[in-house]
Design a protein around this motif. Structure first.
Motif, PDB file in Angstrom:
ATOM      1  N   ILE A  43       9.223   7.496  12.804  1.00  0.00           N
ATOM      2  CA  ILE A  43      10.337   7.857  12.676  1.00  0.00           C
ATOM      3  C   ILE A  43      10.981   6.763  11.619  1.00  0.00           C
ATOM      4  O   ILE A  43      12.042   7.121  10.891  1.00  0.00           O
ATOM      5  CB  ILE A  43      11.008   7.831  14.002  1.00  0.00           C
ATOM      6  CG1 ILE A  43      10.365   9.242  14.774  1.00  0.00           C
ATOM      7  CG2 ILE A  43      12.562   7.947  13.850  1.00  0.00           C
ATOM      8  CD1 ILE A  43      11.075   9.333  15.808  1.00  0.00           C
ATOM      9  N   LEU A  44      10.381   5.513  11.869  1.00  0.00           N
ATOM     10  CA  LEU A  44      11.036   4.306  11.091  1.00  0.00           C
ATOM     11  C   LEU A  44      10.580   4.317   9.637  1.00  0.00           C
ATOM     12  O   LEU A  44      11.496   3.841   8.864  1.00  0.00           O
ATOM     13  CB  LEU A  44      10.419   3.043  11.803  1.00  0.00           C
ATOM     14  CG  LEU A  44      11.134   2.785  13.291  1.00  0.00           C
ATOM     15  CD1 LEU A  44      10.221   1.562  13.729  1.00  0.00           C
ATOM     16  CD2 LEU A  44      12.607   2.385  13.192  1.00  0.00           C
ATOM     17  N   GLY A  45       9.519   4.884   9.416  1.00  0.00           N
ATOM     18  CA  GLY A  45       9.019   5.100   8.216  1.00  0.00           C
ATOM     19  C   GLY A  45       7.859   4.347   7.659  1.00  0.00           C
ATOM     20  O   GLY A  45       7.895   3.716   6.698  1.00  0.00           O
ATOM     21  N   THR A  46       6.758   4.478   8.610  1.00  0.00           N
ATOM     22  CA  THR A  46       5.448   3.730   8.130  1.00  0.00           C
ATOM     23  C   THR A  46       4.294   4.483   8.783  1.00  0.00           C
ATOM     24  O   THR A  46       4.329   5.200   9.650  1.00  0.00           O
ATOM     25  CB  THR A  46       5.503   2.307   8.547  1.00  0.00           C
ATOM     26  OG1 THR A  46       4.117   1.859   8.421  1.00  0.00           O
ATOM     27  CG2 THR A  46       5.573   2.395  10.333  1.00  0.00           C
ATOM     28  N   SER A  47       3.102   4.325   8.398  1.00  0.00           N
ATOM     29  CA  SER A  47       2.180   5.091   8.666  1.00  0.00           C
ATOM     30  C   SER A  47       1.654   4.537  10.154  1.00  0.00           C
ATOM     31  O   SER A  47       2.418   3.613  10.558  1.00  0.00           O
ATOM     32  CB  SER A  47       0.832   4.738   7.749  1.00  0.00           C
ATOM     33  OG  SER A  47       0.759   3.283   7.410  1.00  0.00           O
ATOM     34  N   ILE A  70       0.836  -1.210  -0.148  1.00  0.00           N
ATOM     35  CA  ILE A  70       0.040  -0.227  -0.092  1.00  0.00           C
ATOM     36  C   ILE A  70       0.935   1.278   0.093  1.00  0.00           C
ATOM     37  O   ILE A  70       0.790   2.264  -0.735  1.00  0.00           O
ATOM     38  CB  ILE A  70      -0.997   0.056   1.163  1.00  0.00           C
ATOM     39  CG1 ILE A  70      -2.153  -1.195   1.032  1.00  0.00           C
ATOM     40  CG2 ILE A  70      -1.618   1.295   1.608  1.00  0.00           C
ATOM     41  CD1 ILE A  70      -2.842  -1.144   2.219  1.00  0.00           C
ATOM     42  N   LEU A  71       1.771   1.350   0.929  1.00  0.00           N
ATOM     43  CA  LEU A  71       2.791   2.761   0.889  1.00  0.00           C
ATOM     44  C   LEU A  71       3.640   2.556  -0.189  1.00  0.00           C
ATOM     45  O   LEU A  71       3.954   3.835  -0.547  1.00  0.00           O
ATOM     46  CB  LEU A  71       3.514   2.378   2.215  1.00  0.00           C
ATOM     47  CG  LEU A  71       2.538   2.508   3.443  1.00  0.00           C
ATOM     48  CD1 LEU A  71       3.732   2.828   4.689  1.00  0.00           C
ATOM     49  CD2 LEU A  71       1.730   3.575   3.647  1.00  0.00           C
ATOM     50  N   ASN A 109      -3.031   3.093   6.829  1.00  0.00           N
ATOM     51  CA  ASN A 109      -2.033   3.268   5.719  1.00  0.00           C
ATOM     52  C   ASN A 109      -2.649   3.518   4.285  1.00  0.00           C
ATOM     53  O   ASN A 109      -2.215   4.042   3.513  1.00  0.00           O
ATOM     54  CB  ASN A 109      -1.433   1.992   5.460  1.00  0.00           C
ATOM     55  CG  ASN A 109      -2.470   0.633   5.563  1.00  0.00           C
ATOM     56  OD1 ASN A 109      -3.773   0.900   5.562  1.00  0.00           O
ATOM     57  ND2 ASN A 109      -1.872  -0.584   5.791  1.00  0.00           N
ATOM     58  N   ALA A 110      -3.929   3.040   4.113  1.00  0.00           N
ATOM     59  CA  ALA A 110      -4.709   3.562   2.834  1.00  0.00           C
ATOM     60  C   ALA A 110      -5.037   5.255   3.000  1.00  0.00           C
ATOM     61  O   ALA A 110      -5.110   5.653   1.796  1.00  0.00           O
ATOM     62  CB  ALA A 110      -6.115   2.763   2.822  1.00  0.00           C
ATOM     63  N   PHE A 111      -5.341   5.576   3.869  1.00  0.00           N
ATOM     64  CA  PHE A 111      -5.451   6.906   4.113  1.00  0.00           C
ATOM     65  C   PHE A 111      -4.115   7.598   3.739  1.00  0.00           C
ATOM     66  O   PHE A 111      -4.453   8.710   3.093  1.00  0.00           O
ATOM     67  CB  PHE A 111      -6.039   7.259   5.364  1.00  0.00           C
ATOM     68  CG  PHE A 111      -5.948   8.854   5.784  1.00  0.00           C
ATOM     69  CD1 PHE A 111      -7.196   9.791   5.024  1.00  0.00           C
ATOM     70  CD2 PHE A 111      -5.459   9.492   6.702  1.00  0.00           C
ATOM     71  CE1 PHE A 111      -7.023  11.182   5.170  1.00  0.00           C
ATOM     72  CE2 PHE A 111      -5.410  10.861   6.831  1.00  0.00           C
ATOM     73  CZ  PHE A 111      -6.183  11.729   6.080  1.00  0.00           C
ATOM     74  N   PHE A 112      -3.184   7.272   4.244  1.00  0.00           N
ATOM     75  CA  PHE A 112      -1.674   7.812   4.081  1.00  0.00           C
ATOM     76  C   PHE A 112      -1.665   7.817   2.680  1.00  0.00           C
ATOM     77  O   PHE A 112      -1.096   8.881   2.217  1.00  0.00           O
ATOM     78  CB  PHE A 112      -0.791   7.042   5.051  1.00  0.00           C
ATOM     79  CG  PHE A 112       0.622   7.458   4.832  1.00  0.00           C
ATOM     80  CD1 PHE A 112       0.978   8.327   5.738  1.00  0.00           C
ATOM     81  CD2 PHE A 112       1.333   7.272   3.826  1.00  0.00           C
ATOM     82  CE1 PHE A 112       2.482   8.720   5.742  1.00  0.00           C
ATOM     83  CE2 PHE A 112       2.723   7.480   3.597  1.00  0.00           C
ATOM     84  CZ  PHE A 112       3.318   8.456   4.701  1.00  0.00           C
ATOM     85  N   ALA A 113      -1.438   6.679   1.917  1.00  0.00           N
ATOM     86  CA  ALA A 113      -1.055   6.531   0.633  1.00  0.00           C
ATOM     87  C   ALA A 113      -2.334   7.366  -0.410  1.00  0.00           C
ATOM     88  O   ALA A 113      -1.759   7.772  -1.287  1.00  0.00           O
ATOM     89  CB  ALA A 113      -1.058   5.125   0.343  1.00  0.00           C
ATOM     90  N   PHE A 114      -3.310   6.807  -0.292  1.00  0.00           N
ATOM     91  CA  PHE A 114      -4.261   7.151  -1.211  1.00  0.00           C
ATOM     92  C   PHE A 114      -5.042   8.444  -1.149  1.00  0.00           C
ATOM     93  O   PHE A 114      -5.396   9.349  -2.157  1.00  0.00           O
ATOM     94  CB  PHE A 114      -5.328   5.972  -1.541  1.00  0.00           C
ATOM     95  CG  PHE A 114      -4.797   4.939  -1.970  1.00  0.00           C
ATOM     96  CD1 PHE A 114      -4.381   4.694  -3.385  1.00  0.00           C
ATOM     97  CD2 PHE A 114      -4.569   3.903  -1.132  1.00  0.00           C
ATOM     98  CE1 PHE A 114      -3.775   3.284  -3.626  1.00  0.00           C
ATOM     99  CE2 PHE A 114      -4.071   2.456  -1.385  1.00  0.00           C
ATOM    100  CZ  PHE A 114      -3.689   2.345  -2.696  1.00  0.00           C
TER     101      PHE A 114
END
Length: 432
Positions: free
Chosen positions: A296-300, A38-39, A81-86
């Protein structure tokens, strides 16, 4: 160890807790492959996101186990994560690094709320039906993404969307995976979604729809493409109304999803006493601090997982269950080559069926009360149709005070809801 986790008081033992931890991991292991998929749509490095997903899940779950002593695991949340990406990156055109900063800010705010009495005020201010509507709408949105990514649903000039080519091998593999996963879930197989992905990937490789990976185990991929990238942005231009809406949406969804998950899993385990959750402050603190760590690590947003109920069902009653789950996430770091076989045809069924589970919140809405049903309906409907979780929440929160005033129940609306009405109205005026 038995004394620290209070095995005797919780009527459990080392073996039971270990089996429960493994069960929880299997039930939510799909996120290791679905989240990077997703991301990646947001332009993020898939291998780095895989590492960030596993590490954030391991750290957050370990904190939950050691700090709150609950058998509840955490990982980057589906929907968020979907909100983050799309919605944020693709829909609003915000760079993913800035979006990570939004996740970080929402997590800091959540942490402050978790150690203060403001948390209860906010929970009481927003009607339960609107919380359920948001959860159900996110479920439909996730399912729609799964159908679209696998080309079961495709774009159409005449009708906007239409049924895809069912003779396409990839589409057929998706349908096969969907049927298999449905069977696993219906018969009650622990980790049904994960095993459904495994079977789908194996069948895909057998029939040549998916390429066979060169290896199964490999050194851990580099985290550098995502680690700390939220601090590389131009801070002079990020504090906008648009980013404020993003932060509020991340906060809203995480805040209430966490509360629902914690209380739901705790109730199943028999922890709820007098409608209260013991050590609730510690549990919420563990969850809220997971967001900034994940960013910080790099994910939603990293949040509590309802799949923890699988481990509770297997007998998990203490934080040692979470410790075992965390260890499995660490071991999983060495299996990054499997990302090559996790195509949309493999992750699609997982997305669709997670959507089914989230849509179960629809039953909690009183559809006979139009002043509630109308804003709830617009919240749910707008998310998949506008391809935006934020827009769905905004639409519902704009309609809610209006319908309540028209019904003569203006005094029943919390002042905070009127404040959110103004915020989301400005969102439509200036950002849409």
């Amino acid at each position: 160890m038995a004394q620290f986790f209070k095995f005797k008081e919780n009527n459990t033992d080392l073996r039971t807790e270990s089996v429960a931890g493994m069960t929880t991991f299997l039930a939510m292991a799909y996120i290791l492959f679905v989240n990077p998929d997703i991301l990646a749509a947001a332009g993020m490095d898939q291998n780095a996101v895989f590492v960030a997903t596993a590490l954030s899940a391991a750290i957050a779950t370990l904190v939950m186990g050691l700090l709150a002593n609950y058998p509840i695991a955490l990982a980057p949340g589906m929907g968020l994560n979907a909100f983050f990406a799309f919605s944020v990156v693709i829909g609003m055109g915000i760079e993913w690094q800035v979006a990570l900063f939004g996740v970080f800010c929402s997590g800091i705010i959540f942490t402050i709320l978790s150690v203060s009495n403001i948390r209860e005020t906010i929970i009481n201010a927003i009607p339960a039906e609107m919380k359920y509507a948001a959860g159900a709408g996110i479920g439909l949105f996730i399912a729609f993404i799964g159908l679209q990514n696998t080309e079961i649903i495709v774009a159409d000039d005449a009708t906007i969307v239409a049924l895809g080519d069912l003779s396409n091998p990839s589409v057929l593999l998706t349908i096969f995976g969907l049927v298999v996963t449905v069977i696993f879930l219906v018969i009650g197989l622990k980790g049904g979604i994960f095993f459904g992905m495994v079977v789908t990937a194996v069948v895909g490789m057998i029939f040549g729809v998916i390429n066979t990976p060169d290896s199964i185990v490999a050194p851990i991929p580099s985290l550098e493409p995502t680690f700390g990238q939220l601090f590389t942005i131009d801070f002079s231009s990020v504090f906008t109304l648009q980013l404020l809406i993003v932060i509020l949406t991340f906060l809203f969804v995480d805040f209430f999803d966490t509360a629902g998950t914690l209380y739901g899993v705790a109730n199943q385990a028999g922890f709820i006493k007098d409608n209260k959750l013991p050590r609730a402050g510690r549990a919420l603190l563990a969850d809220s601090t997971a967001g900034p760590i994940g960013a910080i690590l790099g994910t939603s947003t990293t949040t509590s997982y309802v799949e923890s109920a699988a481990g509770v069902g297997a007998g998990g009653r203490t934080g040692f269950t979470s410790v075992v789950t965390a260890l499995f996430f660490i071991v999983a770091l060495f299996f990054s080559p499997l990302l090559a076989v996790v195509t949309p045809a493999v992750t699609g069924p997982a997305l669709i069926l997670v959507g089914v589970m989230m849509a179960s919140a629809l039953k909690q809405i009183d559809w006979n009360r139009l002043e509630i049903a109308i804003p709830a309906f617009f919240t749910i409907l707008a998310m998949p149709l506008t391809y935006s979780i934020a827009t769905g929440i905004a639409m519902g929160f704009v309609f809610y005070p209006v319908t309540m005033i028209c019904k003569g129940k203006a005094k029943e609306v919390h002042p905070l809801m009127y404040g959110l009405f103004v915020v989301f109205l400005l969102y439509f005026i200036f950002l849409k």
